[in-house]
Design a protein around this motif. Structure first.
Motif, mmCIF file in Angstrom:
data_model
loop_
_atom_site.group_PDB
_atom_site.id
_atom_site.type_symbol
_atom_site.label_atom_id
_atom_site.label_comp_id
_atom_site.label_asym_id
_atom_site.label_seq_id
_atom_site.Cartn_x
_atom_site.Cartn_y
_atom_site.Cartn_z
ATOM 1 N N GLU A 382 0.480 -1.826 -0.202
ATOM 2 C CA GLU A 382 -0.133 -0.486 0.099
ATOM 3 C C GLU A 382 1.242 1.569 0.381
ATOM 4 O OE1 GLU A 382 -3.056 2.064 2.905
ATOM 5 O OE2 GLU A 382 -2.340 0.044 3.605
ATOM 6 N N ASP A 383 1.933 0.729 0.653
ATOM 7 C CA ASP A 383 3.136 2.153 0.565
ATOM 8 C C ASP A 383 3.560 2.623 -0.221
ATOM 9 O OD1 ASP A 383 1.950 3.515 3.343
ATOM 10 O OD2 ASP A 383 3.182 2.532 4.480
ATOM 11 N N LYS A 385 2.827 2.322 -3.452
ATOM 12 C CA LYS A 385 2.096 2.682 -4.370
ATOM 13 C C LYS A 385 1.962 4.600 -4.001
ATOM 14 C CE LYS A 385 -1.090 -0.853 -4.708
ATOM 15 N NZ LYS A 385 -2.499 -0.892 -4.580
#
Length: 536
Positions: A382-383, A385
């Motif tokens: 997630e990070d 991205k």
């Protein structure tokens, strides 16, 4: 005079024309025409012509994370212990140095400074200062840990640095203790700050000599640009002298520490703030100290796992090594001053905290400078991205991905999500992190590991070539002037013993020659330390 280089196997890293046979280096140290041998010979009517005889040529490399002065001091002024010695062997080796095996120990006064120790070689994985006290009495002795974040000291060194006999743990580190609660002499992160700051700094001429050694070592392994990851006042003075002597044969971008604990600042926060303010006075043609650095956490390696993880879905703020408000105010200041901040993040929590802070900063100043997160050892998908949208460089180091001790199966937090970051469009750079255990900043073995389809790493050689050349230049804002072999750019290039793109393996690559601004600054054939090359 201008010089024409012909009959080469040239990889330009120019997206419009990646291969060439020849080029001209202008008298001002820039590339002239790049093309075929016939094209260049047609222009080279009255200039010197050098036949490359099919040798492979590519742009000079960019080391995105290095500790040039500290690493050089370790290698030439301090006791080399390695990571395989137990107490008896350490004492024996230190006594060799003490008795004259190293002619340069006087640079660290009467202290014995050694590198490195590894927890696995001691009973219960705990080195105890008693064996050093017994062997050396009142002589201060310190040994850096293999991660370089922590340090081990005898009683004399602890006293010299002003430690109490049984100090309380600081909020940003701790003392390893015996069963009775007394300290062993092993100092972790913030507990080690005073000891590292107390290490003898060396004379100005010693610092000059060490940095000169580091620059030559960089040239030896093909680097023509280096990002220093922990500069302080001593460093800036040495770099200034080296530039004045005409011996700074790299473009050196220095990240001056604005907050850090343990090994790397080696100077008080107040003094560093003066250095940050005065950094502009040290800027020169080849030296730019207008970058900054801080550490949000430590490292995720046993037995002192000091990284910041994610707790629930939030960073574990208690594991940060800098107060949250201090970090936020600092990056806001440096962003407004157009200074790139390189931020050490080894845990998922520290990466998320940094990204959250930069996201808030971008709302205030959407057109601020490109900042960097260093190491990125374990970042969530997630990070990953978020880097591109926040204009954050993902700097990946140390380049020891070939070493079994630092593979994910041995150290589960050593993930290094190259592919996930790449797939999400992040700008990725690669650094040696020289100061760590390897003797040299050789990145070729590590690069080979990235292309072997393991641990989720299946990068193509062309992709890696960009990361260590033009993408490094982008990270420091110099891609219009260097990082590829193109007309008008600075003529920084290297000759290798094999084709970086097509050779079956590049692990044992040898740099044959390095050119900086068109001038040869390294030649393998005349190198007294050539034995350091071509090794895994």
């Amino acid at each position: 005079m201008s010089i024409a280089y012909i009959n080469g196997d040239i990889y330009t890293v120019d997206e419009n024309s990646s291969r060439a046979e020849a080029f001209i280096v202008n008298a001002d140290g820039t590339f002239g025409k790049v093309g075929t041998t016939d094209e260049i010979l047609g222009l080279a009517k009255s200039i010197e012509v050098i036949d490359l005889h099919g040798q492979f040529v590519m742009p000079g490399l960019h080391d995105a994370h290095c500790h040039l002065l500290m690493a050089s001091e370790e290698k030439i002024f301090q006791a080399k212990l390695g990571c395989d010695l137990g107490p008896n062997e350490i004492v024996s080796k230190l006594k060799e140095y003490q008795s004259g095996a190293c002619a340069h120990l006087e640079t660290v006064s009467n202290w014995l400074v050694g590198n490195f120790y590894h927890y696995a070689n001691f009973k219960d994985e705990k080195p105890d200062r008693q064996f050093l006290d017994d062997a050396f009495g009142d002589q201060p002795v310190v040994i850096r840990e293999y991660t370089t974040h922590n340090i081990f000291a005898n009683t004399a060194a602890l006293r010299a640095a002003g430690y109490e006999e049984n100090p309380k743990d600081p909020w940003d580190g701790y003392y390893v203790r015996r069963e009775d609660g007394t300290i062993t002499g092993e100092l972790v992160e913030g507990a080690a700050t005073r000891m590292f700051a107390s290490l003898p700094k060396g004379r100005p001429e010693d610092n000059f000599k060490a940095l000169e050694y580091g620059v030559k070592m960089s040239n030896r392994f093909g680097f023509t640009a280096v990002q220093e990851a922990s500069a302080n006042t001593v460093y800036l003075e040495a770099a200034k002298k080296l530039e004045e002597a005409g011996k700074l044969t790299i473009n050196l971008d220095a990240h001056v520490v604005f907050y850090g604990v343990g090994a790397f600042p080696q100077e008080s926060v107040g003094s560093l703030h003066h250095t940050l303010y005065n950094a502009k006075n040290y800027k020169s043609k080849h030296f730019n100290p207008m970058f900054t650095k801080c550490w949000l956490d430590g490292v995720p390696w046993h037995p002192h796992e000091t990284h910041c993880p994610i707790k629930g879905d939030k960073p574990d703020y208690d594991r940060l090594l800098i107060p949250q408000s201090t970090f936020k105010k600092a990056i806001e200041r440096f962003d407004a001053e157009n200074r790139t901040c390189k931020v050490h993040v080894c845990g998922q929590g520290s990466a998320r905290f940094a990204l959250d802070c930069f996201e808030e900063l971008r709302k205030i100043n959407p057109n601020g400078p490109k900042h960097e997160l260093a190491h990125n050892m374990d970042v969530t998908e997630e990070d990953c991205k978020r880097y591109k949208g926040l204009n954050i460089t993902a700097e990946m180091s140390p380049a020891i991905w070939h070493d079994p001790d630092f593979q994910p199966e041995t150290n589960p937090k050593s993930v290094y999500p190259f592919n996930t970051l790449k797939d999400n469009g992040a700008l990725i750079t690669i650094g040696s992190d020289w100061v760590f255990a390897p003797d040299t900043p050789n990145i070729f073995p590590g690069i080979q590991a990235l292309t072997e389809n393991k641990h989720g790493w299946n990068l193509k050689r062309e992709e890696v070539a960009r990361m260590i050349t033009i993408d490094g230049a982008k990270a420091v804002g110099r891609d219009s002037a260097e990082g590829s072999i193109e007309t008008g750019k600075i003529a920084n290039f290297i000759l290798l013993d094999r084709d970086f793109i097509t050779a079956p393996s590049i692990s044992e690559t040898i740099v044959k020659k390095t050119y900086f601004e068109g001038k040869k600054v390294y030649d393998y054939d005349t190198d007294d330390l050539k034995h350091l090359q071509g090794k895994v």
